[in-house]
Write an enzyme that holds these catalytic residues in place. Structure first.
Site, PDB file in Angstrom:
ATOM      1  N   TYR A 141      23.468  29.612 -15.071  1.00  0.00           N
ATOM      2  CA  TYR A 141      23.153  30.839 -15.796  1.00  0.00           C
ATOM      3  C   TYR A 141      21.723  30.755 -16.398  1.00  0.00           C
ATOM      4  O   TYR A 141      21.291  29.651 -16.797  1.00  0.00           O
ATOM      5  CB  TYR A 141      24.097  30.764 -16.759  1.00  0.00           C
ATOM      6  CG  TYR A 141      23.927  31.878 -17.578  1.00  0.00           C
ATOM      7  CD1 TYR A 141      24.437  33.426 -17.509  1.00  0.00           C
ATOM      8  CD2 TYR A 141      22.880  32.075 -18.791  1.00  0.00           C
ATOM      9  CE1 TYR A 141      24.188  34.601 -18.524  1.00  0.00           C
ATOM     10  CE2 TYR A 141      22.762  33.269 -19.615  1.00  0.00           C
ATOM     11  CZ  TYR A 141      23.489  34.377 -19.379  1.00  0.00           C
ATOM     12  OH  TYR A 141      22.989  35.446 -20.072  1.00  0.00           O
ATOM     13  N   GLU A 229      18.870  38.776 -16.911  1.00  0.00           N
ATOM     14  CA  GLU A 229      19.990  37.832 -16.840  1.00  0.00           C
ATOM     15  C   GLU A 229      20.349  37.580 -15.293  1.00  0.00           C
ATOM     16  O   GLU A 229      20.654  38.263 -14.643  1.00  0.00           O
ATOM     17  CB  GLU A 229      21.139  38.190 -17.379  1.00  0.00           C
ATOM     18  CG  GLU A 229      22.380  37.444 -17.571  1.00  0.00           C
ATOM     19  CD  GLU A 229      23.519  37.890 -18.088  1.00  0.00           C
ATOM     20  OE1 GLU A 229      24.109  39.153 -17.760  1.00  0.00           O
ATOM     21  OE2 GLU A 229      24.127  37.664 -19.354  1.00  0.00           O
TER      22      GLU A 229
END
Ligand code: GDP
Ligand code: MN
Length: 419
Positions: A141, A229
């Site tokens: 991530y 993101e």
């Protein structure tokens, strides 16, 4: 408290910053994010967008016809685990040839996808992305976002990719790395190496990772993003580091200088009430309650919502007509409110400092003459030209309940709805 908790980039909750915005931030689709990635040199598998099964077949052939992924394009995450309302499972499918790509695209297009981020109403899929698929070794991530608590930008990275970052933060916070970016120096190479190390990207993975992070920072900065993101950031079995998914938010205050970004806006993904309001230059956010508020000034709008809640009511929206609204703007604002089936009562709360109270009154009367009014309406007017405003309302024959002050008005509309 009563502050509108809307449209918060989910990851920003991790930073504990301010949790409200006066507008939903602009968002783009994944296929558009890929175009930005390509422009800024962020490694990501090649892809094409398609709006029909035939286009999907053509796109798949262009991409080599094998080892592909078909992905529903909606402004929401959780597509992989989502379900279409027609029963078809999954908004992300791996396929092995062009015919299969067309088949899967056909199952998704024109259908409504429900994920944990769309709400039960789901989102209509009118485009799919066909991309080259990669073999994943590990999912990570990586996000860059505006960090209000530090008045700068921060990077959040985690070894736990492909899953909900809020969940990781709650259960295994030690698996999350946060790096604060210097506001003028930007994300430094040593910081990129530090993040890479924390993600276990060593050896021949280090340089590609650092390159990807710097390119992404560059893109974030140049495009005035407030959130980028990448979840997952994937390490492939071939030893590459690539962005496999992307969520973008842009700083509304900078959109005037981001023509290319604005061109990517897809209003069909946005709340139609907010789209209509933005066309008239109004600040509008739809909420879940049933008391519509028409207010001038963001501070007064928030105070109004708080006081409605204090009296046991729930606001249906946040609507700030601003200080210099015209009669047309007020009338359009009122029509947007009346067009919302959830609205059961209206509270107009105006403190006319710059705003002329009579302009508000005339705008309301004009709207009601056009579309009618069957809901209770409480009006509290104060300030500039208030007598003329009250007179306009009184002479209009409208059934207006007048509020003496903010609290009195809020109490009256809550009571009127209960009755
Ligand atoms: P989201 O569910 O909306 O977040 O969509 P993602 O783009 O993140 O896809 C969901 C999941 O599908 C990812 O976490 C991956 O596990 C998987 N996935 C996506 N693209 C690929 C790909 O190219 N190859 C493989 N093997 N898996 C993929
Ligand atoms: Mn994802």
């Amino acid at each position: 408290m009563g502050v509108p908790m809307v449209a918060v980039p989910r990851a920003s909750l991790l930073l504990g910053g301010t949790r409200h915005f006066l507008q939903s931030p602009m968002n783009i689709h994944e296929y558009q994010a890929k175009e930005l990635f390509a422009k800024y040199g962020v490694a990501s598998p090649a892809g094409r967008v398609a709006a029909s099964a035939a286009e999907a077949v053509a796109a798949a052939n262009e991409l080599g016809g094998a080892g592909l992924v078909v992905k529903a394009q909606v402004h929401a995450g959780g597509r992989g685990k989502g379900t279409f309302k027609n029963g078809f499972k999954g908004g992300v499918h791996l396929v092995n040839d062009a015919a299969q790509a067309g088949e899967i695209a056909g199952q998704m297009l024109g259908q409504t996808l429900v994920t944990h981020q769309t709400g039960p109403e789901g989102k209509l899929v009118s485009k799919v992305l066909i991309a080259k698929s990669v073999d994943i070794e590990k999912e990570l991530y990586f996000a860059i976002l505006f960090d209000r608590s530090n008045s700068t930008h921060s990077v959040i990275a985690s070894t736990e990719g492909g899953m909900n970052i809020e969940e990781v933060a709650e259960k295994t916070p030690e698996k999350i790395t946060k790096v604060v970016v210097h506001p003028t120096l930007g994300l430094q190479p040593y910081q990129c190496r530090k993040i890479a190390a924390a993600l276990g990207l060593r050896g021949k993975l280090l340089n590609p990772a650092v390159r990807l992070f710097s390119s992404l920072w560059n893109l974030y900065l140049r495009c005035d993003c407030s959130l980028v993101e990448v979840n997952p950031l994937a390490v492939t079995t071939e030893g590459e580091v690539v962005a496999l998914d992307a969520k973008f938010n842009f700083d509304d205050n900078a959109l005037y200088r981001q023509k290319d970004v604005v061109a990517m806006r897809d209003t069909s993904e946005e709340d139609p009430r907010e789209v209509a309001a933005s066309e008239f230059g109004l600040n509008y956010i739809g909420l879940d309650g049933n008391i519509a508020c028409l207010v001038n000034g963001a501070g007064l709008a928030m105070a109004t919502m708080d006081i409605i809640k204090l009296h046991g009511g729930e606001p249906a929206n946040f609507l700030d007509v601003g200080g210099g609204a015209s009669k047309e703007q007020v009338s359009n604002a009122f029509k947007i409110i009346l067009g919302d089936p959830n609205v059961k009562g209206i509270l107009v709360n105006i403190f006319g400092g710059i705003m002329d109270c009579n302009v508000i009154a005339e705008g309301i009367v004009a709207a009601v003459q056009e579309v009618g009014l069957s809901l209770p309406l409480v009006v509290r007017l104060e300030g500039n030209n208030v007598e003329a405003g009250k007179k306009t309302l009184a002479e209009s024959g409208l059934n207006v309940i007048s509020g003496d002050d903010l609290s009195d008005a809020a109490g009256k509309i809550v009571k009127a709805i209960a009755a």
